[in-house]
Design an enzyme around this catalytic site. Structure first.
Site, PDB file in Angstrom:
ATOM      1  N   GLU A 261       0.851  -1.192   0.000  1.00 49.76           N
ATOM      2  CA  GLU A 261       0.000   0.000   0.000  1.00 49.76           C
ATOM      3  C   GLU A 261       0.886   1.242   0.000  1.00 49.76           C
ATOM      4  OE1 GLU A 261      -2.502   2.996   0.194  1.00 49.76           O
ATOM      5  OE2 GLU A 261      -3.263   0.953  -0.096  1.00 49.76           O
ATOM      6  N   ASN A 306      -7.339  -4.266  -5.265  1.00 40.56           N
ATOM      7  CA  ASN A 306      -8.483  -3.430  -4.871  1.00 40.56           C
ATOM      8  C   ASN A 306      -8.120  -1.979  -5.163  1.00 40.56           C
ATOM      9  OD1 ASN A 306     -10.905  -2.581  -3.723  1.00 40.56           O
ATOM     10  ND2 ASN A 306     -10.026  -2.453  -1.680  1.00 40.56           N
ATOM     11  N   CYS A 333     -14.513  -0.672  -7.492  1.00 39.30           N
ATOM     12  CA  CYS A 333     -15.599   0.275  -7.241  1.00 39.30           C
ATOM     13  C   CYS A 333     -16.008   0.978  -8.527  1.00 39.30           C
ATOM     14  CB  CYS A 333     -15.187   1.296  -6.173  1.00 39.30           C
ATOM     15  SG  CYS A 333     -13.773   2.300  -6.639  1.00 39.30           S
TER      16      CYS A 333
END
Length: 375
Positions: A261, A306, A333
């Protein structure tokens, strides 16, 4: 769901408000199926529905008006504050906190930032509620000037709002259309909000991303963990891992898990969660997910991605296409960029897919797919 703000024309953020909820979900499913196209091997699981209201665990409220009479909500076209503190998509805990925070703003004399005139201090108030009912409250200000007044009034705020366990001042000196700045000034001893989903605890620090619908996020993590356990990889990467939700949920004896990340704050949170859970085979690195993959010596058995709305991008999808990873789980998303990314990875065929309605009353949707390498 009925909304007085929509009826009055004060807010039009919920573009599907008034559409019966089953039709909202059916429309999102149909759109995702169309974008991914007809694929005989692809099994669509039933959509995961949400509560129609009271689901949003985070409120990003722009502050307008005056210190004496602040508004918490949005700004109109002229830059004037529109108060939305009774917004029905926010959780009851968030809604209950907003009037208390408005009184705190008045007592501390925090002058709202006037966008047209570029004057004032307080820009936004960000409130996040955990599944346990605890709150993280962040006041986005232009400078350290108001911090002394905020500290002075903090004890009373904590008496009136005892579930506010994390309170900070976030510094955003620039005049630009962003929600928060890079510097955080803690006002409470605790600096992380504990998010417990499905028996897994995650430490959410300021400036770390977390899904805005806790109930549907739990369903998403459970679905991904089920698919991962089904294919039983020995090694797994969680790219764009945030605070480590997928990595922590997919941990298993004998399985080496690595989360990557770009946000160092999120990585600190993920590492703390792994230590608390005693997960020795789960590690987290701070860095760019694509660069990490391109520079790695070998690929894992399974990769979870993601990404933000823009998708994973050309470099990472090209790497995934030629990598030795047997499976990919892609949580998106934005079904438009998901479809584009999948089209560029023809050797990774989607075999399972599921729509999760993370954002009722809006056109936004989460869709998760399990990809399997052909041959």
């Amino acid at each position: 769901m009925q909304c007085s703000y929509l009826d009055a024309g004060a807010c039009r953020s919920c573009t599907l408000m008034g559409v019966p909820y089953p039709r909202q979900v059916a429309g999102k499913e149909e759109r995702c199926r169309e974008l991914l196209g007809e694929q005989p091997q692809l099994q669509w699981l039933p959509a995961v529905r949400s509560a129609e209201s009271g689901y949003r665990n985070k409120a990003k409220m722009v502050v307008g008006g005056t210190a004496r009479r602040p508004t918490l909500g949005i700004l109109d076209a002229a830059g004037r504050g529109v108060d939305l503190r009774r917004c029905g998509v926010c959780t009851p805990g968030v809604r209950a906190a907003l009037p208390v925070l408005a009184r705190f703003i008045s007592r501390a004399g925090l002058e709202p930032y006037d966008v047209p005139r570029r004057r004032g201090e307080l820009k936004n108030v960000l409130v996040t509620e955990s599944p346990d009912g605890e709150l993280m409250v962040r006041f986005v200000v232009r400078s350290r000037g108001p911090v002394a007044a905020m500290r002075r009034e903090l004890p009373r705020l904590l008496r009136e709002l005892p579930n506010a366990v994390v309170v900070t001042a976030n510094l955003l000196p620039e005049h630009k259309a962003v929600v928060e700045g890079d510097m955080e000034v803690p006002l409470t001893e605790r600096t992380a909000l504990r998010m417990r989903l499905g028996g897994v605890g995650m430490d959410l620090r300021p400036q770390s991303f977390f899904q805005t619908n806790s109930a549907v996020a739990e369903a998403l993590y459970a679905q991904v963990a089920e698919w991962v356990d089904e294919v039983a990889p020995a090694t797994l990467w969680d790219l764009y891992c945030g605070v480590g939700g997928f990595a922590l949920r997919c941990a298993a004896p004998g399985r080496r898990v690595l989360g990557v990340e770009v946000s160092e704050e999120a990585v600190r949170s993920a590492r703390a969660s792994a230590r608390t859970a005693g997960l020795r085979d789960v590690r987290f690195l701070a860095g760019d997910a694509t660069r990490f993959a391109l520079e790695a010596d070998e690929a894992p058995d399974l990769v979870v991605v993601n990404p933000p709305r823009r998708g994973i991008g050309a470099d990472l999808r090209e790497w995934l296409e030629r990598s030795g990873a047997r499976h990919v789980v892609y949580s998106s998303c934005n079904p438009v960029t998901l479809a584009a990314d999948l089209a560029a990875m023809p050797s990774l065929r989607p075999v399972r897919a599921r729509v999760l309605d993370m954002f009722p009353q809006t056109s936004h949707v989460e869709v998760v797919t399990l990809l399997e390498r052909a041959g």
